[in-house]
Design a protein around this motif. Structure first.
Motif, PDB file in Angstrom:
ATOM      1  N   VAL A 102       0.845  -1.193   0.000  1.00  0.00           N
ATOM      2  CA  VAL A 102       0.000   0.000   0.000  1.00  0.00           C
ATOM      3  C   VAL A 102       0.883   1.247   0.000  1.00  0.00           C
ATOM      4  O   VAL A 102       1.681   1.457   0.918  1.00  0.00           O
ATOM      5  CB  VAL A 102      -0.930   0.026   1.225  1.00  0.00           C
ATOM      6  CG1 VAL A 102      -1.815   1.270   1.190  1.00  0.00           C
ATOM      7  CG2 VAL A 102      -1.781  -1.233   1.283  1.00  0.00           C
ATOM      8  N   TYR A 103       0.744   2.060  -1.043  1.00  0.00           N
ATOM      9  CA  TYR A 103       1.496   3.308  -1.125  1.00  0.00           C
ATOM     10  C   TYR A 103       0.643   4.354  -1.843  1.00  0.00           C
ATOM     11  O   TYR A 103       0.137   4.088  -2.925  1.00  0.00           O
ATOM     12  CB  TYR A 103       2.815   3.104  -1.879  1.00  0.00           C
ATOM     13  CG  TYR A 103       3.654   4.361  -1.948  1.00  0.00           C
ATOM     14  CD1 TYR A 103       4.438   4.740  -0.855  1.00  0.00           C
ATOM     15  CD2 TYR A 103       3.637   5.166  -3.081  1.00  0.00           C
ATOM     16  CE1 TYR A 103       5.193   5.906  -0.923  1.00  0.00           C
ATOM     17  CE2 TYR A 103       4.380   6.336  -3.142  1.00  0.00           C
ATOM     18  CZ  TYR A 103       5.154   6.691  -2.055  1.00  0.00           C
ATOM     19  OH  TYR A 103       5.905   7.850  -2.103  1.00  0.00           O
ATOM     20  N   PRO A 104       0.462   5.525  -1.206  1.00  0.00           N
ATOM     21  CA  PRO A 104       0.961   5.913   0.119  1.00  0.00           C
ATOM     22  C   PRO A 104       0.186   5.210   1.238  1.00  0.00           C
ATOM     23  O   PRO A 104      -0.932   4.763   1.016  1.00  0.00           O
ATOM     24  CB  PRO A 104       0.703   7.426   0.144  1.00  0.00           C
ATOM     25  CG  PRO A 104      -0.478   7.620  -0.762  1.00  0.00           C
ATOM     26  CD  PRO A 104      -0.314   6.602  -1.859  1.00  0.00           C
ATOM     27  N   LYS A 105       0.800   5.146   2.398  1.00  0.00           N
ATOM     28  CA  LYS A 105       0.189   4.449   3.540  1.00  0.00           C
ATOM     29  C   LYS A 105      -1.154   5.057   3.915  1.00  0.00           C
ATOM     30  O   LYS A 105      -2.043   4.361   4.421  1.00  0.00           O
ATOM     31  CB  LYS A 105       1.122   4.481   4.751  1.00  0.00           C
ATOM     32  CG  LYS A 105       2.467   3.793   4.541  1.00  0.00           C
ATOM     33  CD  LYS A 105       2.312   2.306   4.321  1.00  0.00           C
ATOM     34  CE  LYS A 105       3.667   1.614   4.230  1.00  0.00           C
ATOM     35  NZ  LYS A 105       3.552   0.175   3.882  1.00  0.00           N
ATOM     36  N   SER A 106      -1.314   6.360   3.673  1.00  0.00           N
ATOM     37  CA  SER A 106      -2.557   7.040   4.034  1.00  0.00           C
ATOM     38  C   SER A 106      -3.752   6.518   3.227  1.00  0.00           C
ATOM     39  O   SER A 106      -4.901   6.780   3.578  1.00  0.00           O
ATOM     40  CB  SER A 106      -2.417   8.547   3.817  1.00  0.00           C
ATOM     41  OG  SER A 106      -2.050   8.838   2.475  1.00  0.00           O
ATOM     42  N   ARG A 145      -4.561   3.346   2.842  1.00  0.00           N
ATOM     43  CA  ARG A 145      -4.810   1.956   3.199  1.00  0.00           C
ATOM     44  C   ARG A 145      -6.301   1.604   3.106  1.00  0.00           C
ATOM     45  O   ARG A 145      -6.666   0.561   2.560  1.00  0.00           O
ATOM     46  CB  ARG A 145      -4.285   1.662   4.610  1.00  0.00           C
ATOM     47  CG  ARG A 145      -4.430   0.195   5.030  1.00  0.00           C
ATOM     48  CD  ARG A 145      -3.685  -0.086   6.315  1.00  0.00           C
ATOM     49  NE  ARG A 145      -2.252   0.127   6.148  1.00  0.00           N
ATOM     50  CZ  ARG A 145      -1.414  -0.756   5.607  1.00  0.00           C
ATOM     51  NH1 ARG A 145      -1.880  -1.904   5.150  1.00  0.00           N
ATOM     52  NH2 ARG A 145      -0.136  -0.490   5.499  1.00  0.00           N
ATOM     53  N   TYR A 199      -7.351   1.432  -0.491  1.00  0.00           N
ATOM     54  CA  TYR A 199      -6.806   0.207  -1.092  1.00  0.00           C
ATOM     55  C   TYR A 199      -7.721  -0.983  -0.821  1.00  0.00           C
ATOM     56  O   TYR A 199      -8.069  -1.732  -1.742  1.00  0.00           O
ATOM     57  CB  TYR A 199      -5.405  -0.034  -0.534  1.00  0.00           C
ATOM     58  CG  TYR A 199      -4.787  -1.377  -0.870  1.00  0.00           C
ATOM     59  CD1 TYR A 199      -4.101  -1.575  -2.064  1.00  0.00           C
ATOM     60  CD2 TYR A 199      -4.864  -2.437   0.024  1.00  0.00           C
ATOM     61  CE1 TYR A 199      -3.518  -2.802  -2.365  1.00  0.00           C
ATOM     62  CE2 TYR A 199      -4.286  -3.667  -0.259  1.00  0.00           C
ATOM     63  CZ  TYR A 199      -3.616  -3.841  -1.459  1.00  0.00           C
ATOM     64  OH  TYR A 199      -3.040  -5.060  -1.742  1.00  0.00           O
ATOM     65  N   GLU A 258       8.749  -2.712  -3.187  1.00  0.00           N
ATOM     66  CA  GLU A 258       8.545  -1.459  -2.463  1.00  0.00           C
ATOM     67  C   GLU A 258       8.598  -0.271  -3.427  1.00  0.00           C
ATOM     68  O   GLU A 258       9.138  -0.384  -4.533  1.00  0.00           O
ATOM     69  CB  GLU A 258       9.617  -1.305  -1.372  1.00  0.00           C
ATOM     70  CG  GLU A 258       9.505  -2.318  -0.252  1.00  0.00           C
ATOM     71  CD  GLU A 258       8.247  -2.148   0.588  1.00  0.00           C
ATOM     72  OE1 GLU A 258       7.763  -0.994   0.699  1.00  0.00           O
ATOM     73  OE2 GLU A 258       7.737  -3.150   1.109  1.00  0.00           O
TER      74      GLU A 258
END
Length: 362
Positions: free
Chosen positions: A179-183, A185, A188, A206
């Motif tokens: 998951v990118y960006p983590k924000s 999630r 996603y 990554e």
């Protein structure tokens, strides 16, 4: 072991990227068979090092192929390869179509009537509203919205589509399980449940700056056209627009205030021939063979929902033409905000602009 599964396993070997697999394939190697001296000589002549070939030979064993297949199944990651009948037909047409796509979610969406919606990671409030609104209208009319799940316009495009029927595809520049960006999630997980997430990168990859321009060709390659909503002069979304042009696909751009640096890239695209988009009809009319059914009455009402600022400006415009100067004199909002709201109201088909910078209700 099956040849298809073996090629997927080869793709998991470090260093076996698109070009290496292409050269092995052109040399006539079938990964279910031993790599003969003549094949190795041919591939070395194409620029693949002996060290890389040795790594592939050592790694690609029947047990490794089974291990890769089992791992993907356990992690609920599907694969679509160029050897499959259900490979997305539009993607197959581009230069260097990905050998393998790793997929989580509804893979059938990859072959639907797709339109890419991309833009800056740092949008203005106007850009966010327009991206979400247009994506919602596209998805509501049966189109699949494709984007890159980046922060900003990409995320708004996915969310707009999800509000209607979930017909949206996220193409990642990481592994499909990263998951990118983590924000993003929560977005996603919603995409996996109601849309689809895909990547040509092996699982576990990554984020790396060089991977994102590479994935942009897939975003445009899946799509009949690319719509850019806000892009600065050096925005990465312009790479997607360039890919779309190189692939012979349509390019669309949403105009913004001429004072906005976030619209400098979209204005340049329009100057260079991209179609200026004032509403989804400007996109639909380029694809008459894919023309969606007219939206329902409830959908029109949803599309016409106004913000407080839009309602304030809309109240100043009637059936008789009113000039831009008059609107700005009567409206307490800053001049730049008035320009943005007027354009937003045009996109929502609430008003239309007449010659001489005059406006009337539709």
């Amino acid at each position: 072991m099956e040849e298809r599964d073996a090629w997927i396993a080869v793709h998991q070997v470090k260093g076996a990227g698109w070009h290496t697999i292409d050269r092995l394939h052109r040399a006539g190697w079938v990964p279910t068979n031993p790599m003969t001296p003549s094949v190795m000589e041919a591939v070395r002549a194409m620029g693949v090092t002996q060290q890389r070939l040795d790594r592939i030979r050592e790694k690609c064993t029947p047990s490794f192929v089974r291990e890769v297949k089992e791992e993907l199944r356990n992690r609920e990651i599907c694969t679509v390869t160029v050897w499959d009948d259900d490979y997305p037909p539009l993607l197959r047409e581009i230069p260097q179509p990905p050998w393998v796509l790793y997929v989580k979610g509804d893979a059938s969406l990859l072959s639907g009537p797709c339109v890419a919606v991309v833009g800056t990671r740092r949008p203005t409030p106007y850009g966010r509203r327009v991206a979400r609104m247009l994506s919602e209208q596209l998805a509501g009319a049966g189109w699949v919205v494709v984007s890159g799940m980046a922060a900003g316009i990409d995320s708004e495009a996915h969310r707009g589509a999800l509000r209607k029927n979930g017909a949206t595809v996220a193409v990642l520049g990481t592994g499909v399980d990263v998951v990118y960006p983590k924000s993003n999630r929560s977005l996603y997980h919603e995409l996996i449940q109601r849309g689809v997430v895909c990547s040509e990168m092996p699982p576990g990859t990554e984020p790396h700056p060089g991977l994102f321009p590479q994935r942009n060709r897939i975003i445009s390659g899946l799509s009949y056209g690319t719509l850019v909503v806000e892009a600065a002069e050096r925005s990465g979304s312009l790479i997607t627009a360039d890919c779309s042009m190189e692939q012979g696909r349509e390019v669309f751009a949403v105009p913004g205030p001429i004072t906005s640096t976030q619209s400098a890239g979209t204005h340049r695209l329009i100057q260079e021939g991209a179609k200026c988009v004032r509403g989804v009809e400007d996109i639909w009319e380029e694809f008459p063979h894919l023309m969606p059914a007219p939206p329902s009455e409830s959908f029109r009402e949803a599309a016409l929902s106004l913000t407080m600022e839009e309602e304030r400006v809309f109240a100043l415009i009637g059936v008789d033409p009113v000039s831009l100067e008059e609107v700005m004199n009567r409206c307490p909002l800053p001049a730049e905000a008035v320009h943005s709201v007027l354009l937003s109201l045009q996109l929502k088909r609430c008003i239309r602009q007449l010659p001489g910078m005059q406006f009337v209700r539709m």
